[in-house]
Design an enzyme around this catalytic site. Sequence first.
Site, PDB file in Angstrom:
ATOM      1  N   ASP A   5     -75.813  33.716  44.603  1.00 59.21           N
ATOM      2  CA  ASP A   5     -75.974  34.055  46.025  1.00 59.21           C
ATOM      3  C   ASP A   5     -74.745  33.706  46.864  1.00 59.21           C
ATOM      4  OD1 ASP A   5     -78.557  34.865  45.356  1.00 59.21           O
ATOM      5  OD2 ASP A   5     -79.359  32.856  45.717  1.00 59.21           O
ATOM      6  N   GLN A  25     -75.850  36.103  39.184  1.00 55.87           N
ATOM      7  CA  GLN A  25     -76.057  34.643  39.167  1.00 55.87           C
ATOM      8  C   GLN A  25     -74.724  33.928  39.433  1.00 55.87           C
ATOM      9  OE1 GLN A  25     -77.753  36.412  36.167  1.00 55.87           O
ATOM     10  NE2 GLN A  25     -79.084  36.847  37.876  1.00 55.87           N
ATOM     11  N   LYS A  33     -71.631  37.965  46.330  1.00 55.98           N
ATOM     12  CA  LYS A  33     -70.948  38.884  45.389  1.00 55.98           C
ATOM     13  C   LYS A  33     -71.173  40.337  45.794  1.00 55.98           C
ATOM     14  CE  LYS A  33     -73.462  37.017  42.109  1.00 55.98           C
ATOM     15  NZ  LYS A  33     -74.082  35.876  42.802  1.00 55.98           N
ATOM     16  N   GLY A  86     -80.166  39.430  43.145  1.00 58.38           N
ATOM     17  CA  GLY A  86     -80.434  40.089  44.421  1.00 58.38           C
ATOM     18  C   GLY A  86     -79.119  40.110  45.180  1.00 58.38           C
ATOM     19  N   HIS A  87     -78.489  41.268  45.249  1.00 54.19           N
ATOM     20  CA  HIS A  87     -77.161  41.378  45.867  1.00 54.19           C
ATOM     21  C   HIS A  87     -77.278  42.181  47.157  1.00 54.19           C
ATOM     22  CE1 HIS A  87     -75.109  40.690  41.688  1.00 54.19           C
ATOM     23  NE2 HIS A  87     -75.881  39.701  42.060  1.00 54.19           N
TER      24      HIS A  87
HETATM   25  P1  GDP Z   1     -75.152  37.606  45.964  1.00 57.47           P
HETATM   26  O1  GDP Z   1     -76.354  37.428  45.126  1.00 57.47           O
HETATM   27  O2  GDP Z   1     -73.991  36.774  45.511  1.00 57.47           O
HETATM   28  O3  GDP Z   1     -74.760  39.046  46.132  1.00 57.47           O
HETATM   29  O4  GDP Z   1     -75.533  37.067  47.422  1.00 57.47           O
HETATM   30  P2  GDP Z   1     -76.900  37.367  48.208  1.00 57.47           P
HETATM   31  O5  GDP Z   1     -76.874  38.739  48.724  1.00 57.47           O
HETATM   32  O6  GDP Z   1     -78.071  36.941  47.409  1.00 57.47           O
HETATM   33  O7  GDP Z   1     -76.795  36.296  49.365  1.00 57.47           O
HETATM   34  C1  GDP Z   1     -75.735  36.282  50.263  1.00 57.47           C
HETATM   35  C2  GDP Z   1     -76.323  36.423  51.684  1.00 57.47           C
HETATM   36  O8  GDP Z   1     -75.332  36.101  52.625  1.00 57.47           O
HETATM   37  C3  GDP Z   1     -76.728  37.857  52.001  1.00 57.47           C
HETATM   38  O9  GDP Z   1     -77.811  37.823  52.884  1.00 57.47           O
HETATM   39  C4  GDP Z   1     -75.493  38.432  52.706  1.00 57.47           C
HETATM   40  O10 GDP Z   1     -75.820  39.483  53.603  1.00 57.47           O
HETATM   41  C5  GDP Z   1     -75.022  37.216  53.455  1.00 57.47           C
HETATM   42  N1  GDP Z   1     -73.558  37.136  53.653  1.00 57.47           N
HETATM   43  C6  GDP Z   1     -72.547  37.501  52.835  1.00 57.47           C
HETATM   44  N2  GDP Z   1     -71.351  37.147  53.364  1.00 57.47           N
HETATM   45  C7  GDP Z   1     -71.629  36.556  54.550  1.00 57.47           C
HETATM   46  C8  GDP Z   1     -70.826  35.939  55.546  1.00 57.47           C
HETATM   47  O11 GDP Z   1     -69.604  35.853  55.456  1.00 57.47           O
HETATM   48  N3  GDP Z   1     -71.475  35.405  56.621  1.00 57.47           N
HETATM   49  C9  GDP Z   1     -72.825  35.452  56.774  1.00 57.47           C
HETATM   50  N4  GDP Z   1     -73.363  34.896  57.856  1.00 57.47           N
HETATM   51  N5  GDP Z   1     -73.622  36.017  55.836  1.00 57.47           N
HETATM   52  C10 GDP Z   1     -73.022  36.540  54.735  1.00 57.47           C
HETATM   53  P1  IMO Z   2     -77.733  36.470  42.155  1.00 61.20           P
HETATM   54  O1  IMO Z   2     -77.100  37.477  41.237  1.00 61.20           O
HETATM   55  C1  IMO Z   2     -79.535  32.509  42.537  1.00 61.20           C
HETATM   56  C2  IMO Z   2     -81.972  31.116  39.179  1.00 61.20           C
HETATM   57  C3  IMO Z   2     -83.466  30.949  39.375  1.00 61.20           C
HETATM   58  C4  IMO Z   2     -83.735  29.793  38.431  1.00 61.20           C
HETATM   59  C5  IMO Z   2     -82.800  30.066  37.258  1.00 61.20           C
HETATM   60  C6  IMO Z   2     -83.455  30.772  36.083  1.00 61.20           C
HETATM   61  O2  IMO Z   2     -78.453  37.062  43.297  1.00 61.20           O
HETATM   62  O3  IMO Z   2     -76.733  35.422  42.544  1.00 61.20           O
HETATM   63  P2  IMO Z   2     -84.241  33.280  35.668  1.00 61.20           P
HETATM   64  O4  IMO Z   2     -85.254  34.118  36.384  1.00 61.20           O
HETATM   65  O5  IMO Z   2     -82.877  33.881  35.649  1.00 61.20           O
HETATM   66  O6  IMO Z   2     -84.703  32.867  34.303  1.00 61.20           O
HETATM   67  O7  IMO Z   2     -84.177  31.919  36.529  1.00 61.20           O
HETATM   68  O8  IMO Z   2     -81.767  30.906  37.779  1.00 61.20           O
HETATM   69  N1  IMO Z   2     -81.435  32.469  39.495  1.00 61.20           N
HETATM   70  C7  IMO Z   2     -80.683  32.731  40.575  1.00 61.20           C
HETATM   71  N2  IMO Z   2     -80.321  31.937  41.604  1.00 61.20           N
HETATM   72  N3  IMO Z   2     -79.079  33.774  42.460  1.00 61.20           N
HETATM   73  C8  IMO Z   2     -79.413  34.579  41.430  1.00 61.20           C
HETATM   74  O9  IMO Z   2     -78.884  35.800  41.243  1.00 61.20           O
HETATM   75  C9  IMO Z   2     -80.288  34.066  40.438  1.00 61.20           C
HETATM   76  N4  IMO Z   2     -80.843  34.585  39.302  1.00 61.20           N
HETATM   77  C10 IMO Z   2     -81.523  33.588  38.727  1.00 61.20           C
HETATM   78  O10 IMO Z   2     -83.767  30.642  40.709  1.00 61.20           O
HETATM   79  O11 IMO Z   2     -83.315  28.580  39.031  1.00 61.20           O
HETATM   80 MG    MG Z   3     -78.365  36.914  45.341  1.00 57.71          MG
END
Ligand code: GDP
Ligand code: IMO
Ligand code: MG
Length: 431
Positions: free
Chosen positions: A13, A226, A16, A40-41
């Site tokens: 998270d 991840q 990416k 979840g991206h």
């Molecule tokens: P990922 O799994 O690495 O793609 O990241 P996620 O999408 O799960 O979580 C990142 C969260 O931060 C999302 O809700 C993005 O919209 C938000 N985000 C990304 N870059 C920024 C930033 O520079 N500032 C803020 N406030 N939010 C951001």
């Molecule tokens: P993105 O790509 C954050 C965590 C789960 C749990 C552990 C194992 O959005 O960054 P799993 O279901 O993979 O067997 O769970 O990994 N986890 C993540 N945490 N971002 C993710 O993906 C994750 N995918 C799995 O919360 O701790």
């Molecule tokens: Mg994510």
Amino acid sequence: MANVIVIGSQWGDEGKGKLVDLLAERAGVVVRYQGGNNAGHTVKFSDKTFILHLIPSGILQPKVRCVLGNGMVIHPQALLQEIAELEKLGVSMGDRLFISDVANLIMPYHLMIDKARETRAGKDKIGTTSRGIGPAYEDKASREGIRFVEIDNDSRFKSKLDRLVKDKNKYLKHVLEFEGPFLDPDQVFEELMLQMEKIRPYIADTGRLVDREIKSGVNVLFEGAQGTFLDVDHGTYPFVTSSNTTSGGACTGSGIAPNRIDRVLGVVKAYTTRVGSGPFPTELTDEVGKHLSSVGAEFGATTGRARRCGWFDACLLKDSVRINGITDLGITKMDVLDGLPILKICTHYQDPKGGTFDYFPHRLSLQEKLIPVYEELPGWQASTKGVTHFDQLPDNAKAYLARISELLQVDLTLISTGPKREETIHLKDLF
Ligand code: GDP
Ligand code: IMO
Ligand code: MG
């Protein structure tokens, strides 16, 4: 032309999705290479929000071809649902989505096993996303998995599936004490056949496809899911996912050799978060933790769970730079630190006996007891939200970034100041 791996440097998270979408503007192909719909991206632009789980974030750039590589585990129903939702939002898959013929499937029994194990573990649970990821990778490694290429409406495949479903039912009942309802092998077969009718047009030999694209001279992005410390080898085992989330996974998970990779972009949140159980030395449960959680809207994009929040951990990140060979840094969520009077960076750890560590030790019982030692930096009382030029950042924000770059010995390439595409500072070109 360059081939670039984009990886999460912490516990996932990091942002990416945002950076891959942005970089994909100049890429021909984007490849997911591990994980499944546990990811979840999030991508935001023009007041629209997309959350990608299986399909690469590059799909939102209209000309980019997207690949689900051999290293992924794919739940057919989740895939079809994601395709349908994207198409409803006007994103066409057309002839630009390709799924590896040798990727493994997540089957209904994998989800049931994942959930039953977590229920049984109680307070010792891993906190998985309940998407069946671990059980699917287990079957892949034990050669009991199902790959797209072998699925056929014939007796050979039907009897393999029949045996697998019956075996899993026995395991669920007798080992996990699951009380039912249990799966019917014929029904699992029929549902899969129907799903495959829709999925078959996307199946391809994606290793060869990506190789051809590289030879044709387009930029290729490898989108990690991840993060480094969720890697099954290098993470905080057993509180990890079941794939290699680190940069090496991009090669095995896509069929592209290491010498074709030019750069590795480590995506780094300006602080630290983690979802699920496991050690987290710099975790904050005080007012600062609440600030990061609420201002950063730190709720999981897949499960909606609250993410645990804490200070930036340079000790952890140094290991991440080493393991992934990070050449470029993309620092995200700088704006979330706006207004905090003091910022802390963990530079090393102490254990309760007074021992000092400048790296993240492997023993879980020690990881849980580490006391972070911090360096303090002054915060900034101005907004960095949406800033697009480095010069416009407050001096203290520049100093914070410079210190991170210095500690990690890696140059900054991108700085994100908000969730939207345009809320980004570009310091260097990757391609
Ligand atoms: P990922 O799994 O690495 O793609 O990241 P996620 O999408 O799960 O979580 C990142 C969260 O931060 C999302 O809700 C993005 O919209 C938000 N985000 C990304 N870059 C920024 C930033 O520079 N500032 C803020 N406030 N939010 C951001
Ligand atoms: P993105 O790509 C954050 C965590 C789960 C749990 C552990 C194992 O959005 O960054 P799993 O279901 O993979 O067997 O769970 O990994 N986890 C993540 N945490 N971002 C993710 O993906 C994750 N995918 C799995 O919360 O701790
Ligand atoms: Mg994510």
